[in-house]
Design an enzyme around this catalytic site. Structure first.
Site, PDB file in Angstrom:
ATOM      1  N   LEU A 190       0.837  -1.195   0.000  1.00 48.87           N
ATOM      2  CA  LEU A 190       0.000   0.000   0.000  1.00 48.87           C
ATOM      3  C   LEU A 190       0.873   1.246   0.000  1.00 48.87           C
ATOM      4  O   LEU A 190       1.942   1.266   0.610  1.00 48.87           O
ATOM      5  CB  LEU A 190      -0.882   0.036   1.245  1.00 48.87           C
ATOM      6  N   LYS A 191       0.404   2.293  -0.669  1.00 48.99           N
ATOM      7  CA  LYS A 191       1.082   3.581  -0.623  1.00 48.99           C
ATOM      8  C   LYS A 191       0.294   4.493   0.308  1.00 48.99           C
ATOM      9  O   LYS A 191      -0.787   4.969  -0.026  1.00 48.99           O
ATOM     10  CB  LYS A 191       1.162   4.193  -2.017  1.00 48.99           C
ATOM     11  N   HIS A 192       0.829   4.688   1.530  1.00 54.29           N
ATOM     12  CA  HIS A 192       0.210   5.641   2.452  1.00 54.29           C
ATOM     13  C   HIS A 192       0.569   7.060   2.013  1.00 54.29           C
ATOM     14  O   HIS A 192       1.631   7.299   1.441  1.00 54.29           O
ATOM     15  CB  HIS A 192       0.707   5.395   3.878  1.00 54.29           C
ATOM     16  N   GLU A 239       7.083   6.173   6.283  1.00 50.17           N
ATOM     17  CA  GLU A 239       6.090   7.074   5.727  1.00 50.17           C
ATOM     18  C   GLU A 239       5.382   7.710   6.913  1.00 50.17           C
ATOM     19  O   GLU A 239       4.699   7.039   7.687  1.00 50.17           O
ATOM     20  CB  GLU A 239       5.098   6.315   4.848  1.00 50.17           C
ATOM     21  N   GLY A 289      -2.477   4.721  -3.588  1.00 53.59           N
ATOM     22  CA  GLY A 289      -2.120   3.784  -4.642  1.00 53.59           C
ATOM     23  C   GLY A 289      -1.433   2.543  -4.114  1.00 53.59           C
ATOM     24  O   GLY A 289      -1.406   2.264  -2.909  1.00 53.59           O
TER      25      GLY A 289
END
Length: 1031
Positions: free
Chosen positions: A94-96, A160, A269
């Site tokens: 997952l893109k945080h 992140e 994304g």
């Protein structure tokens, strides 16, 4: 002796030497003595000589920025092929939506390109809270052990950092948190990034938060993943995406932070990359041996939260930083000097000093890492890369100088250029993001210096040889295969971040709403957004523009808090699955109404490049403009066209407006003239070098209904500029031959070369293909003016050198002429530029295409545009399709033939078909395999393995009543594997009466049993082959 022992012996010898000679001046000791980084204005006490040695250590580094040379589709196919052949596993995370934060122990908190700021203070605070939530009362002890472990093992972790206090992205997070994205061993050589199984093992040992990870180790699962993204790219939010991937992946490792609970539904994304084929086995072992530990302090009173502290000090950032650090225990952050210096909040200051970089490059390296870092920096300086080297002094005296260096890459295109250099030089280290180095320069006496230099050179030769001999592929991955990666963003995030937030700067300007509409359309076109979605979003965004400009008036909405206004506005659209719901659960099954309103977006074969015919109407005007540089011959060209009998071959009035004669508000003058005479052809004789000007031209053409065409000099360009150095040299040579130029840019202007460099710099950051593609996408037409002969000789060395020197001066902080020292530097350069260009006059004249030839080619192209006899390539960036269902596509002719055979044997069927006139009303025929509304995304994606494959379908019965008709179907096999439909009744819908959806044909067997429909068996089932495809 083995490679590893050679390296170990070499490092051990170097370390002994360093302990003897360098320890008094090590960066850590210097930090203790000198405290925070101090303003460096010149190390007056330290002088460079032949006995100066350098020791450099990387303190923090994040993954290099990847730049795929191929499209996302090509990259995904390559990734699937590698997984299929057993060479690799595909990993998806997952893109945080947050900021990069790196931590290297209590002396090292770093953000992307700096330290000692609000980003690092927030990062330390969040990391401290993470320890307290995980360890409870043990947190202080574990923090101290953790910091000690990072320091001793020279490790930095990258995270992140997700918090509302550092600005809004796609959705304001519900909680302030961080997830570890990388763990890096800095060691004494090239940084080593942990594999994902090792990252999870590291994080579980220290109870740090991890991301959600999926592994795909088979062709079926990898192919299904990309199909699932296709189905969700325009509608996906966190819940349906995670549910689909959980079903498809071979291994799913949930993150310790649930995206839905801590950030929300709006998902930025996914990142898919190729990893070792052993990753699956390694991950299984980590999950077996290291179960997730319980959180002992999650319900404890941890004091004021991040948001409470920041709210109490909203107007004073320094006080905010101080309050955050005071709430962090001393075991986590005992030293605040990075933020406040030795005594007060104002003690820290910064400076970038070129002499520090030069001193580092001139000093003798004491170890392998230092040598490789010098090699990197030297190359970037030689290539004039847009990279700054900001230096912060720690400590200095007569014998030593210690400082930190921050390597800040100014343009993303630099990473691509650097990658090309790495292909030429296999031993070159990568250019990292978040790149921080500690440098120590120190002196040794002549005897000891010679001994140190000899021994270190010998050791470096051993290390170089050993590393080169052991640099072969690891785990079956070699070269570019090992860095294959693709980022896949979701439209709901892009709407909020790129269309709404980033569009604010356009919306709140003169002609803002109109320019904003054009901006949004261009972005969606570049993303490959479906036509239906574009149409609906344009309506929404127009309403947003009216709403927010009406509410805010002339006061622009702040981009840092735009969601306060945007999210309430978007809520009314969430149930339509148009923009996603940030706080409401959106079920994947309710994304569309059904297949009856869907049109296929994929043909039976892979898509191929297309062309579209753009025609300029003679009842409209035409604006010809020049995205160029002074000296490109636009004025001479315009004069030739005006004096040419017949002009551009039609009867429209032809005019030229010269920018040098009009002065200010040039483009407004063009607009006014075009409105006065809408059918005119205007030659806009002024350089149009950037997006701001292009937007004005787009607006003029939109409001006056004129077409537009750009004329550019034909040049190969460089990696980051659409114009080559040869072109720049010719332009400068032409300008310096001018006399009495209308704009005074001629041989009499002392800084004419500098002016051309400024224009050249306006195009920096785009390759030639990117430059041309954007012009095509914006304006549809592109005319190229020949400039250089193809059989020319290479650019003379002295010409290249003087241009490189000028670009270096311009790039490295000397672009302003207002400072006296820079004026002298530029004056000397301008003098030498003239001497060298005129000294190479014969060469510069010989490489140019004759002007009359260039004029004829341009005029011929312009005439073709004016007549409409030109074809514009479709250059919109290819994107993944937004699929909704999988089906077997069939030929209408084959189906009609089959139905006629049934009718020949059954009078009732024949009468029915004649009554509905099936031949005139036959639908697009297919057999549905799975629909994401009814069966879910994973079910649709599971057929991706068979996409574009031929599948035999046998039809065994004809079903009908007064509302619909269908053929019952039985699916065959693909490559020996039976294909099964997710529908209980596999069928091909032939016809429905008005108002009845095609999906209602699913009920025909039940209606037959109730006596409300008829079934006619086909004695000998008829087989027709179709193609498996997505719609």
């Amino acid at each position: 002796m083995t490679t590893s022992s050679l390296i170990s012996d070499a490092f051990r010898k170097l370390c002994n030497l360093l302990r003897t000679w360098a320890s008094p001046w090590s960066s850590e000791v210097a930090a203790e003595q000198g405290g925070a980084s101090r303003l460096f204005t010149g190390a007056a006490d330290f002088a460079m000589d032949n006995n100066t040695f350098a020791e450099a250590q990387i303190r923090a580094a994040f993954y290099p920025k990847f730049q795929n040379e191929k499209s996302d589709q090509e990259t995904s196919k390559q990734m699937i092929e590698m997984v299929s052949r057993g060479f690799a596993t595909m990993e998806v995370t997952l893109k945080h939506s947050g900021s990069l934060f790196m931590y290297a122990g209590h002396r090292g908190g770093y953000s992307k390109n700096s330290f000692g700021n609000i980003y690092t203070a927030v990062g330390v605070f969040v990391l401290d809270r993470m320890f307290h939530e995980a360890w409870g009362k043990e947190a202080p002890q574990m923090q101290a052990e953790f910091n000690d472990y990072l320091q001793k093992n020279r490790i930095n972790i990258s995270m992140e950092l997700v918090t509302a206090e550092l600005g809004d992205h796609g959705q304001r997070p519900k909680d302030d948190y961080a997830v570890v994205t990388a763990v890096t061993e800095l060691g004494h050589g090239k940084p080593k990034f942990y594999s994902t199984p090792d990252v999870i093992a590291f994080c579980r040992k220290w109870r740090l938060s991890t991301n959600h990870v999926w592994l795909f180790s088979t062709r079926e699962s990898a192919t299904s993943f990309f199909s699932a993204y296709d189905a969700l790219c325009e509608v996906g939010t966190a819940t349906p995406v995670c549910e689909a991937l959980d079903r498809i992946a071979d291994i799913s490792v949930p993150g310790s932070k649930d995206h839905l609970k801590v950030q929300g539904e709006i998902l930025e994304g996914l990142v898919a990359r190729i990893v070792s084929h052993q990753s699956s086995d390694q991950m299984k072992e980590v999950l077996r041996s290291l179960p997730q530990a319980p959180l002992h302090g999650v319900d404890s009173d941890l004091g004021p939260s991040l948001r409470e502290i920041c709210a109490a000090h909203r107007s004073d950032e320094k006080q905010k930083i101080k309050a955050l650090l005071e709430n962090v225990g001393s075991s986590m952050c005992p030293d605040h000097s990075d933020w406040f210096g030795n005594s007060s909040l104002d003690a820290q200051s910064q400076s970038t000093d070129e002499s520090l970089v030069t001193s580092f490059l001139e000093a003798h390296p004491t170890d392998y890492a230092t040598k490789k870092l010098q090699e990197m920096i030297r190359l970037m300086k030689q290539r004039n890369f847009r990279v700054s080297f900001k230096c912060y002094l720690n400590y200095q005296n007569v014998d030593s100088l210690s400082y930190k260096m921050v390597i800040h890459v100014r343009r993303d295109s630099i990473f691509r250029r650097y990658q090309k250099e790495m292909r030429k030089n296999q031993g070159l280290w990568p250019l990292y993001r978040g790149f921080f180095i500690h440098i120590n320069l120190f002196k040794a006496n002549n005897k000891k210096g010679a001994e140190l230099s000899k021994d270190s050179n010998t050791s470096l030769e051993i290390i170089d040889g050993a590393v080169c001999s052991s640099s072969s592929a690891q785990d079956g991955l070699a070269g570019e295969d090992s860095s294959l990666m693709v980022k896949l963003k979701f439209l709901n995030y892009k709407i909020r971040t790129f269309l709404i937030r980033d569009g604010l700067s356009i919306l709140f300007k003169e002609d803002g709403p109109s320019n904003y509409q054009a901006y949004c359309l261009r972005q969606m076109k570049n993303w490959g957004t479906s036509a239906h979605k574009q149409k609906e979003l344009c309506k929404l965004l127009n309403q947003w523009a009216i709403h927010i400009t009406g509410k805010c008036g002339n006061k622009p909405l702040s981009s840092s808090a735009y969601l306060d206004e945007a999210e309430p506005f978007l809520e009314q659209y969430a149930n339509q699955a148009l923009v996603g719901a940030a706080g409401v659960l959106v079920q994947a099954e309710n994304l569309r109404d059904g297949e009856d309103d869907l049109q296929p977006e994929c043909g039976a074969a892979p898509s191929s490049p297309t062309t579209s015919l753009d025609v300029v109407s003679k009842t409209e005007g035409l604006i010809v403009f020049f995205p160029g540089i002074p000296g490109c011959a636009k004025s001479t060209l315009c004069k030739e066209i005006l004096e040419m009998p017949g002009g551009l071959g039609d009867n429209r009035p032809l005019h030229s407006l010269t920018g040098d004669l009009i002065g200010g508000r040039y483009w407004q003058k063009v607009a006014d003239k075009q409105k006065e005479e809408p059918f005119r052809i205007t030659l806009a004789n002024k350089n149009a070098p950037n997006k701001k000007v292009w937007q004005q031209i787009e607006y003029i053409c939109r409001t006056t209904k004129a077409a537009d065409v750009s004329v550019i000099s034909d040049s190969e360009g460089t990696d980051t500029n659409p114009f080559s150095l040869e072109a720049l040299a010719v332009f400068m040579f032409r300008v310096l031959q001018r006399v009495n130029h209308d704009g005074h840019l001629d041989e009499a202007l002392w800084n004419a070369g500098y002016v051309l460099l400024k224009f050249y710099n306006l195009y920096e950051g785009k390759s030639r293909s990117e430059f041309e593609s954007e012009l095509y996408e914006r304006f549809g037409f592109l005319v190229k003016m020949p400039l250089l002969k193809p059989d020319r000789g290479p650019l003379p060395g002295d010409v290249k050198s003087i241009l490189d020197e000028g670009l270096s001066l311009f790039t490295h902080g000397r672009a302003e002429l207002s400072q006296g020292s820079y004026v002298r530097e530029w004056a000397q350069w301008e003098k030498r530029l003239r001497e060298i260009l005129f000294g190479n006059a014969d060469y510069l004249k010989s490489i140019q295409v004759p002007f009359e030839v260039a004029v004829k080619e341009v005029v011929d192209q312009l005439k073709a545009v004016a007549k409409g006899d030109t074809i514009t390539p479709a250059t919109a960036k290819q994107s993944f399709d937004n699929i909704s269902f999988a089906a077997v596509t069939l030929s209408q002719a084959d189906i009609l033939g089959l139905v006629r055979k049934v009718a020949e044997k059954d009078t009732d069927v024949s009468n029915f078909l004649n009554g509905i006139k099936l031949e005139d009303n036959l639908m697009k025929v297919h057999v549905t395999l799975a629909h994401k509304r009814a069966h879910g995304v994973a079910a649709v994606a599971s057929y991706s393995l068979y996409r574009n494959k031929k599948l035999p379908v046998s039809f065994n019965a004809f079903f009908y009543n007064d509302k619909m008709a269908a053929l019952g179907a039985q699916l065959g096999m693909v490559n020996g594997e039976a294909i099964v439909s997710n529908n209980d009744f596999p069928h091909c819908t032939l016809w429905t009466v008005g108002g009845v959806a095609p999906k209602e044909a699913n009920t025909l067997p039940q209606l037959v049993s109730q006596g409300k429909a008829k079934r006619v068996l086909i004695d000998s089932p008829i087989t027709i082959s179709g193609i498996v495809n997505f719609y």
